[in-house]
Design an enzyme around this catalytic site. Structure first.
Site, mmCIF file in Angstrom:
data_model
loop_
_atom_site.group_PDB
_atom_site.id
_atom_site.type_symbol
_atom_site.label_atom_id
_atom_site.label_comp_id
_atom_site.label_asym_id
_atom_site.label_seq_id
_atom_site.Cartn_x
_atom_site.Cartn_y
_atom_site.Cartn_z
ATOM 1 N N CYS A 17 -3.209 4.501 -4.138
ATOM 2 C CA CYS A 17 -3.934 5.770 -4.172
ATOM 3 C C CYS A 17 -3.575 6.546 -5.441
ATOM 4 O O CYS A 17 -3.938 7.706 -5.569
ATOM 5 C CB CYS A 17 -3.631 6.596 -2.926
ATOM 6 S SG CYS A 17 -1.881 6.903 -2.695
ATOM 7 N N ASP B 49 0.869 -1.195 0.000
ATOM 8 C CA ASP B 49 0.000 0.000 0.000
ATOM 9 C C ASP B 49 0.895 1.230 0.000
ATOM 10 O O ASP B 49 0.967 1.964 0.979
ATOM 11 C CB ASP B 49 -0.906 -0.041 1.252
ATOM 12 C CG ASP B 49 -1.877 1.138 1.316
ATOM 13 O OD1 ASP B 49 -1.972 1.898 0.335
ATOM 14 O OD2 ASP B 49 -2.534 1.291 2.359
HETATM 15 N N1 SAH Z 1 -1.357 0.744 4.886
HETATM 16 C C1 SAH Z 1 -1.537 1.876 5.752
HETATM 17 C C2 SAH Z 1 -0.764 3.134 5.306
HETATM 18 C C3 SAH Z 1 -0.685 3.431 3.851
HETATM 19 S S1 SAH Z 1 -0.042 5.018 3.463
HETATM 20 C C4 SAH Z 1 -3.006 2.171 5.916
HETATM 21 O O1 SAH Z 1 -3.828 1.690 5.160
HETATM 22 O O2 SAH Z 1 -3.358 2.894 6.851
HETATM 23 C C5 SAH Z 1 1.597 4.633 2.923
HETATM 24 C C6 SAH Z 1 2.573 4.450 4.057
HETATM 25 O O3 SAH Z 1 3.852 4.143 3.491
HETATM 26 C C7 SAH Z 1 2.795 5.663 4.945
HETATM 27 O O4 SAH Z 1 2.543 5.281 6.270
HETATM 28 C C8 SAH Z 1 4.279 6.034 4.731
HETATM 29 O O5 SAH Z 1 4.896 6.510 5.907
HETATM 30 C C9 SAH Z 1 4.873 4.717 4.310
HETATM 31 N N2 SAH Z 1 6.098 4.748 3.473
HETATM 32 C C10 SAH Z 1 6.436 5.639 2.522
HETATM 33 N N3 SAH Z 1 7.551 5.240 1.883
HETATM 34 C C11 SAH Z 1 7.946 4.064 2.448
HETATM 35 C C12 SAH Z 1 9.028 3.158 2.195
HETATM 36 N N4 SAH Z 1 9.908 3.401 1.232
HETATM 37 N N5 SAH Z 1 9.094 2.053 2.942
HETATM 38 C C13 SAH Z 1 8.187 1.804 3.916
HETATM 39 N N6 SAH Z 1 7.147 2.624 4.182
HETATM 40 C C14 SAH Z 1 7.025 3.745 3.460
#
Ligand code: SAH
Length: 459
Positions: free
Chosen positions: A415, A388
């Site tokens: 998204c 996600d």
């Molecule tokens: N699955 C969760 C959040 C999705 S939003 C939900 O449904 O609530 C995407 C998330 O990815 C965010 O929390 C952001 O901090 C994280 N993120 C962004 N880049 C990332 C990376 N390279 N590795 C791990 N997490 C990351």
């Protein structure tokens, strides 16, 4: 020297065009001799008179001057500040029309960017009542002619539009917003002046737990002190039903980021609770949490269905945030491993797992594209991988690792349809087949599109 190619349109000239499409920003697209013009507020099927306001080599922007043949899907936007505010982009399109447009956008982009021809894209799952869904509001406070104002930023600017009501947010947000405005004025708490980095009160953030009815109010100031804090708490307690937490947050930086690092609970608890399906979450002032709880459940149920779990699987949830999807999956999996870059979110995820009594989850802070390859190198296996990612999509290193690990299924929550399409192509080329894609309307009245896709390993 090559001569500059003449464009088929000229700035400030008017043209009549038929709108063929809607962009991901909700602008209509009409063409003059093949040259696309993006026209805000124009809808597919409409014939409009447009004035060109900007041109670039490959496309231009037009203003809608006259609607010669309005679409049957056009409706009167119910919000009085719709045309000024930057929050919604599609209130002038019927809800039915919005859902269809989002499905079509996903279909088009999968074909154009992903070169995916025959993938089933289901009709967008929409809301029964597509209003008053936002459980979080971040309201900037400002000053206009000596009066305290609060509301939302105008399109592409930081000019605050004073509003008393926003019909996509929970009613309680309106109440808090209006109350704080009134009390700030009464007590002479000066609003923050962004240009001069002066003043006190920057934002009011309101969070609402839909299933619990609990309300958190966060007052963000530039200054260490919040004058009249006790009086503010008293009025909020007196007038806001469900008030559970009042937090003072200090943000002394010149920044667009709303919350600063320092929090102080002025009254009540540090967190409010909410549930999605059977899973309960603690939400603090700074926690990331999905803003449309009703549709989040729809989305996660779909993700769970696509994961096809029977209790024996090892599942990886990449980009797990506070573990919302992970805990949903943990109800049906042997073990779920969540990865997320923000350490505080991982702390929240662990706390939420404990809150719900899950013992089959582990969470690790780090980059998905580093942590998951390391797990693979250590010989760990995954039956299902859920991703996600943020708008930019998955990192190539993560996609390579997925292809190397060969989980039976990949569930991709996205998204941004454009990066989804790009990444699906890579996974397809590496041996996966995209079975189906389900758009879910997480953000009615706006042009945002959320999707969940199921991929299976070809045998
Ligand atoms: N699955 C969760 C959040 C999705 S939003 C939900 O449904 O609530 C995407 C998330 O990815 C965010 O929390 C952001 O901090 C994280 N993120 C962004 N880049 C990332 C990376 N390279 N590795 C791990 N997490 C990351």
């Amino acid at each position: 020297m090559t001569k500059k190619q003449a464009l088929p349109v000229q700035k400030n000239e008017e043209y009549i065009v038929t709108i063929e499409d809607l962009t991901h920003e909700g602008h209509g697209v009409g063409k003059v001799d093949g040259y696309p013009l993006f026209i805000p507020l124009a809808l597919p099927g409409e014939k409009v008179k447009t004035k060109v306001v900007k041109t670039t080599k490959n496309f231009g922007f037009g203003r809608l001057m006259e609607n010669l043949e309005p679409s049957e899907d056009r409706v009167e936007p119910p919000c009085p500040v719709y045309y000024k505010c930057g929050g919604c982009q599609l209130q002038h399109l019927s809800y039915e029309g919005q859902l269809k447009a989002k499905q079509k956008q996903v279909e088009d982009v999968l074909e154009r960017i992903g070169k995916l021809k025959n993938v089933t894209v289901h009709p967008t799952l929409g809301m029964e009542d597509p209003w008053r869904y936002r459980n979080k509001s971040q309201v900037p406070v400002g000053i206009e002619n000596g009066r305290v104002i609060a509301g939302f930023y105008a399109q592409r600017s930081h000019d605050i539009i004073d509003v008393n009501e926003c019909i996509i947010q929970e009613q309680v947000s309106d109440q808090v917003m209006n109350l704080v405005k009134k009390e700030a004025e009464k007590f002479g708490i000066t609003p923050y002046d962004e240009a001069r980095h002066k003043g006190i009160l920057r934002h009011v953030v309101i969070r609402y737990g839909r299933t619990s009815g609990e309300v958190m109010v966060v007052l963000v100031t530039r200054t260490k002190n919040l004058p009249h804090a006790d009086e503010l708490v008293e009025v909020l307690r007196d007038q806001i039903e469900g008030l559970t937490s009042v937090v003072h947050n200090i943000n002394d930086q010149k920044t667009n980021v709303i919350l600063g690092n320092k929090n102080r609970t002025l009254w009540g608890r540090d967190v409010i609770y909410d549930s999605i399906g059977d899973v309960r979450f603690a939400i603090s002032a700074r926690s990331f949490y999905q803003i449309n709880p009703i549709q989040t459940e729809v989305l996660y149920k779909k993700a769970l269905e696509y994961a096809q779990l029977n209790g024996d699987e090892s599942v990886i949830d990449a980009y797990c945030g506070i573990g919302t999807i992970s805990l949903f999956l943990a109800q049906k999996a042997k073990h779920v491993f969540g990865v997320e870059i923000v350490e505080q979110a991982i702390e929240d995820a662990k706390a939420n797992a404990e809150l719900n009594g899950f013992t089959n989850t582990s969470f690790k802070a780090g980059l998905a594209e580093e942590v998951i390859p390391a797990w693979h190198d250590e010989g760990n296996k995954a039956d299902v991988i859920v991703v996600d990612p943020p708008r930019k999509g998955c990192d190539q290193a993560l996609l390579d690792t997925i292809l190397a690990m060969q989980p039976k299924r990949v569930v991709y929550v996205s998204c941004n349809p454009a990066t989804l399409a790009r990444d699906l192509r890579i996974l397809e080329d590496g041996g996966y087949e995209t079975k189906e894609v389900q758009p879910v309307d997480m953000f009615p009245q706006t042009s945002h599109v959320e999707c969940v896709a199921q991929l299976v390993l070809k045998v």
